[in-house]
Motif scaffolding. Structure first.
Motif, mmCIF file in Angstrom:
data_model
loop_
_atom_site.group_PDB
_atom_site.id
_atom_site.type_symbol
_atom_site.label_atom_id
_atom_site.label_comp_id
_atom_site.label_asym_id
_atom_site.label_seq_id
_atom_site.Cartn_x
_atom_site.Cartn_y
_atom_site.Cartn_z
ATOM 1 N N ALA A 36 -12.676 -8.388 5.985
ATOM 2 C CA ALA A 36 -12.089 -7.080 6.297
ATOM 3 C C ALA A 36 -11.111 -6.650 5.210
ATOM 4 N N VAL A 37 -10.342 -7.599 4.691
ATOM 5 C CA VAL A 37 -9.423 -7.272 3.591
ATOM 6 C C VAL A 37 -10.206 -6.809 2.372
ATOM 7 N N ALA A 38 -11.249 -7.540 2.009
ATOM 8 C CA ALA A 38 -12.038 -7.168 0.836
ATOM 9 C C ALA A 38 -12.710 -5.808 1.012
ATOM 10 N N VAL A 39 -13.293 -5.559 2.173
ATOM 11 C CA VAL A 39 -13.956 -4.275 2.422
ATOM 12 C C VAL A 39 -12.937 -3.140 2.419
ATOM 13 N N ALA A 40 -11.746 -3.369 2.973
ATOM 14 C CA ALA A 40 -10.714 -2.332 2.958
ATOM 15 C C ALA A 40 -10.284 -1.998 1.529
ATOM 16 N N VAL A 41 -10.141 -3.003 0.690
ATOM 17 C CA VAL A 41 -9.771 -2.746 -0.706
ATOM 18 C C VAL A 41 -10.882 -1.976 -1.414
ATOM 19 N N VAL A 42 -12.136 -2.347 -1.165
ATOM 20 C CA VAL A 42 -13.252 -1.622 -1.774
ATOM 21 C C VAL A 42 -13.262 -0.169 -1.326
ATOM 22 N N ALA A 43 -13.073 0.078 -0.019
ATOM 23 C CA ALA A 43 -13.042 1.456 0.479
ATOM 24 C C ALA A 43 -11.865 2.226 -0.109
ATOM 25 N N GLY A 44 -10.703 1.583 -0.226
ATOM 26 C CA GLY A 44 -9.557 2.252 -0.829
ATOM 27 C C GLY A 44 -9.785 2.584 -2.288
ATOM 28 N N ALA A 45 -10.398 1.666 -3.036
ATOM 29 C CA ALA A 45 -10.696 1.946 -4.443
ATOM 30 C C ALA A 45 -11.679 3.094 -4.574
ATOM 31 N N ALA A 46 -12.686 3.154 -3.690
ATOM 32 C CA ALA A 46 -13.641 4.259 -3.737
ATOM 33 C C ALA A 46 -12.971 5.585 -3.422
ATOM 34 N N ALA A 47 -12.092 5.598 -2.422
ATOM 35 C CA ALA A 47 -11.389 6.841 -2.082
ATOM 36 C C ALA A 47 -10.496 7.298 -3.232
ATOM 37 N N LEU A 48 -9.830 6.348 -3.878
ATOM 38 C CA LEU A 48 -8.969 6.707 -5.015
ATOM 39 C C LEU A 48 -9.792 7.269 -6.162
ATOM 40 N N ALA A 49 -10.942 6.658 -6.450
ATOM 41 C CA ALA A 49 -11.785 7.148 -7.536
ATOM 42 C C ALA A 49 -12.294 8.553 -7.254
ATOM 43 N N ARG A 50 -12.644 8.843 -5.997
ATOM 44 C CA ARG A 50 -13.116 10.187 -5.670
ATOM 45 C C ARG A 50 -11.975 11.192 -5.702
ATOM 46 N N GLY A 127 -18.425 -8.073 0.436
ATOM 47 C CA GLY A 127 -17.830 -7.065 -0.437
ATOM 48 C C GLY A 127 -18.866 -6.372 -1.296
ATOM 49 N N ALA A 128 -19.841 -7.134 -1.819
ATOM 50 C CA ALA A 128 -20.899 -6.519 -2.616
ATOM 51 C C ALA A 128 -21.750 -5.585 -1.768
ATOM 52 N N VAL A 129 -22.036 -5.974 -0.540
ATOM 53 C CA VAL A 129 -22.780 -5.084 0.361
ATOM 54 C C VAL A 129 -21.979 -3.820 0.637
ATOM 55 N N ALA A 130 -20.656 -3.943 0.788
ATOM 56 C CA ALA A 130 -19.813 -2.764 1.005
ATOM 57 C C ALA A 130 -19.899 -1.810 -0.176
ATOM 58 N N VAL A 131 -19.947 -2.338 -1.401
ATOM 59 C CA VAL A 131 -20.081 -1.482 -2.586
ATOM 60 C C VAL A 131 -21.412 -0.743 -2.560
ATOM 61 N N VAL A 132 -22.496 -1.451 -2.259
ATOM 62 C CA VAL A 132 -23.813 -0.821 -2.252
ATOM 63 C C VAL A 132 -23.923 0.207 -1.130
ATOM 64 N N VAL A 133 -23.407 -0.118 0.048
ATOM 65 C CA VAL A 133 -23.473 0.827 1.172
ATOM 66 C C VAL A 133 -22.684 2.088 0.860
ATOM 67 N N ASP A 134 -21.504 1.953 0.290
ATOM 68 C CA ASP A 134 -20.709 3.120 -0.072
ATOM 69 C C ASP A 134 -21.429 3.950 -1.134
#
Length: 826
Positions: A36-50, A127-134
């Motif tokens: 959950a920590v890793a997925v949250a960081v990935v989602a936060g990084a994606a939101a920041l990039a957008r 975490g890698a699956v979270a990147v691909v899904v996003d």
């Protein structure tokens, strides 16, 4: 950008839901927290990039950078910059964890412990699956394709388990996938413009349209079919005889067919053994050929965790069985060892993730998917099963002298077995008192064990039989020691408990006796040869077997100089081993005599099984369950009956004598009545109740009801279409319509007329004209009650939606961006 942020959060949540199947692999939930920590960081990084309007490749790089930072923080190497920035040493540490994960996957059986290597590979994968899904959902706007990487997570436990995987985690993951598709659909509609319902009305708050409702129903139906269809049995295909040896829920039904699962640590060997010994059919399970003249028991499992319910099996761990195995040779005076060879052929009736071997194997020809636990001395696999297996191995047979065992010292407090609580026992004052009495005055560990071993003899009242007896002590161990009746399971577990209570490590081993079906050097072992015995650990020597079960009850029983058959009870004439008795060629490990009626097919296990010793009476539970089910099915009919009695329970409003200027003057037909004020209110209530009862009756008998009609119009339509010119029914329906009409629109309601008898006349006419199915449904499942319940649920749902919308609007007032905008405007 708001829609993108929402979709990104939904993609992160759906990824975590899709990871639900991994809960079947790990012992604890640490993997979920770190993922959950890793997925949250990935989602936060994606939101920041957008938010920075980065291109798609920049968003992917941002998510990968966030995943790397999360892994660095969760699995530090110790030399990171600012405790979070990775260094070359950090990447080298990640490589070591990857290599360690491959080794751990070969060494541990499910459920696996929280090793850093396994946690790392799990968090990295999620975490890698979270990147691909996003990327697929938000970047490429192809959320349907996101189901492929999410499904890849579900394939992990499918590949690890030998048999089946629970459908519940798949349902959770499917719910996340449907949530992702629904969120994307809503976002597309919002981007298109204003939202409308199916009939073209513009809406400001959420309101489902018929098309959306149909889509949700189809989605739920599709998931249900996908989950339930594989569970439907296929004609001509059935499970194996020993499915119970792979029971993942730890329960047995006495016939050897509880739930099926592949994890070696989840097998309830006690329940499986209990079911197989009570089977009426005899099935060949194993053929073993060995050059040892008098082999000991062939073993496949160990139960080494003692709880209040008895011994339980824990997860094994080990090295590949095709590698060099530990050298069991011990340079101890009085310990004699010889090396032998054996080959095993398993039939298709034995299906479990364990392989039978003799103790202390030193070399096998198995492949790398089979692992060897040198502490438990068992061979297991997380990927294969034993059905139809053929293999060979070399092993060392150890024998011990009494003098060698007496020379063994008491284990020190820092010994690994002591630290693993292999001498701990649950509180049982009766057991503690018995053990203290048995070992009083014994100076050596062997003498203590031998005193306990000798206690299970006929001189002390113990006897062998498959039918066990229950007790009232509340503890299975106390019940068995009191009743002193049982078979190998009870004897092995009871001796192990008592030895542990004396402060000496002990466990229960499972396997096959040699039986009596022998052809040269080949032994054919059946389900009757299944057996359990006790193993005791002596310092400097290792695990030594003790079989406390009476030898006359176990065909192929092997005794030794250190554990002889002392004071064996005299068998009955019809039992194996008795004088002039015919030997049992099948080698029944649990047969006392040949009479089937002496066997209790539902006999439980005093120690270690989850069922009680005597099968509890189940018919009251079945009766109670049936009564509850009937009550639930009768709820609509009871509700309808209660409504009918409440509406028709009032007596007709009495006609008051004509008293000028006292009340309201009313004309009913050719009569004139005067109503007091309270009588008028009651008359209106009676008329409304009778009319409501009439409408419910029409609904029950499938007569169309139009609530926009006036009572008179409804009565005329029923007279014309439904009552078939029945004079009594026509009079009754016109009376009910006139009473409701006056109750609604007139100052003075109709009173004094028998509304309840009129209802009965109409109901009888409608029942006569209806078919049998309609009458049955009207009596058992009244449509009027079901309709009322559906409307109540819809109203409640509508109120919840309204309240949620209001709360959402209130929360939007406190939107930080709006507050900043208002402050800037000021």
């Amino acid at each position: 950008m708001t829609g993108h942020r929402n979709l990104g959060l939904v993609a992160a949540g759906a990824t975590l839901l899709a990871a639900a199947p991994l809960s079947a692999i790990f012992e604890r939930w640490t993997w979920l927290v770190e993922s959950a920590v890793a997925v949250a960081v990935v989602a936060g990084a994606a939101a920041l990039a957008r938010a920075l309007r980065a291109p798609l490749w920049g968003q992917v790089l941002g998510m990968l950078a966030g995943l790397t930072l999360a892994l660095t923080w969760l699995f530090p190497a110790g030399n990171e910059l600012l405790a979070v920035l990775p260094t070359p040493a950090t990447l080298a540490h990640f490589g070591e964890l990857l290599r360690g994960s491959a080794e751990d996957m070969r060494s541990y059986g499910v459920e696996v412990p929280d090793t850093p290597a396994l946690l790392f590979i799990t968090v990295l994968g999620i975490g890698a699956v979270a990147v691909v899904v996003d990327l697929l959902t938000v970047g490429l706007r192809r959320p349907a394709l996101a189901g492929l990487p999410m499904l890849a997570i579900y394939s992990v436990p499918v590949a690890v388990y030998v048999d089946d995987v629970s459908a519940v985690p798949f349902v959770i993951g499917a719910a996340g996938y449907l949530w992702l598709l629904g969120a994307d659909n809503v976002d597309r509609v919002r981007r298109f413009g204003r939202r409308f319902t199916g009939d073209g009305r513009d809406v400001d708050v959420w309101e489902s349209s018929p098309l959306a409702a149909a889509g949700r129903r189809l989605a739920v139906l599709g998931v249900a079919v996908a989950v339930l269809l594989p569970l439907v049995p296929v004609p001509g295909m059935n499970g194996s005889l020993l499915d119970s040896l792979s029971s993942s829920n730890g329960s047995g039904n006495g016939n050897g067919r509880p739930g099926h699962g592949g994890a070696p640590g989840k097998i309830n060997l006690f329940a499986a053994l209990s079911g197989q010994l009570n089977q009426s059919e005899v099935a060949d399970l194993v053929k073993v050929t060995t050059n040892e003249p008098d082999p000991f028991y062939l073993r496949f499992g160990v139960a080494d965790e003692l709880k209040s319910s008895g011994f339980e099996v824990t997860n094994p761990s080990g090295r590949p069985a095709n590698r060099e195995l530990p050298d069991p040779v011990r340079d101890v005076n009085g310990v004699e060892q010889h090396q032998y060879e054996a080959s095993v052929e398993i039939t298709r009736d034995l299906d479990m993730p364990l392989l039978p071997v003799y103790s202390e194997p030193v070399r096998t020809d198995l492949n790398s998917t089979w692992l060897y636990d040198d502490d438990r001395q068992i061979v297991f696999s997380n990927r294969e099963n034993s059905r139809g297996k053929r293999y060979s191995f070399e092993y060392v047979r150890s024998t011990y002298t009494v003098a060698a065992l007496r020379s063994a010292r008491k284990l020190p407090a820092d010994h690994p077995l002591v630290r693993r609580q292999q001498t701990r026992t649950p509180p049982a004052p009766e057991v503690t008192e018995l053990v203290a009495r048995l070992v009083r005055g014994k100076q050596t560990e062997y003498d203590k064990v031998r005193a306990i071993y000798d206690y299970f003899s006929s001189d002390n009242g113990f006897s062998y039989q498959l039918r066990t007896e229950g007790g009232t002590s509340g503890a299975d161990i106390v019940d068995f020691l009191t009743n002193k009746v049982g078979y190998c399971q009870q004897y092995a577990a009871a001796m192990g408990w008592l030895v542990r209570a004396a402060g000496i490590p002990a466990r229960v081993a499972f396997g096959f006796t040699s039986g009596s079906n022998r052809s040269g050097n080949t032994y054919t072992l059946t389900n009757r040869n299944l057996h359990a015995w006790t193993e005791v650990y002596f310092d400097g020597i290792g695990w030594v077997p003790f079989d406390a079960t009476p030898a006359y009850g176990v065909a192929g029983s092997t005794r030794s100089t250190w554990a002889p058959d002392t004071d064996a009870p005299d068998p009955l004439p019809d039992q194996p081993g008795a004088p002039n008795a015919t030997p049992n060629p099948e080698g029944s490990a649990g047969a006392v005599g040949s009479e089937r009626e002496d066997r209790d097919p539902d006999a439980g296990l005093s120690l270690g099984a989850e069922a009680s010793t005597d099968q509890a009476t189940v018919w009251p539970w079945w009766a109670a369950g049936s009564l509850v089910l009937l009550l639930l099915l009768a709820m609509p009919a009871l509700r309808r009956l209660a409504l009918r009695r409440r509406r028709g329970g009032r007596a007709p409003t009495p006609v008051t004598a004509a008293v000028p200027d006292v009340g309201v003057e009313a004309t009913t037909g050719d009569r004139m009545v005067v109503l007091a004020g309270t009588d008028a209110d009651r008359a209106r209530a009676d008329a409304h109740a009778a009319w409501d009862e009439l409408l419910d009756t029409l609904i029950d008998y499938r007569v169309p009801v139009d609530r926009t009609e006036t009572p008179r119009a409804t009565a005329d339509r029923l007279v014309r279409d439904a009552l078939n010119a029945d004079t009594d029914a026509v009079t009754a329906i016109r009376l009910l319509g006139r009473a409701e009409e006056r109750a609604r629109y007139a100052r003075d309601p109709l009173t004094g007329d028998p509304l309840a008898p009129a209802l009965r006349v109409v109901r009888s006419r409608l029942a006569t004209d209806a078919d049998r199915r309609t009458r049955l449904l009207a009596a058992v499942l009244p449509p009027s009650v079901l309709l009322r319940w559906r409307l109540a649920v819809a109203d409640t749902s509508g109120r919840m939606v309204t309240v949620t919308g209001q709360a959402r609007r209130r929360l939007l007032r406190w939107n930080p961006r709006r507050l900043l905008a208002d402050r800037a405007a000021r």
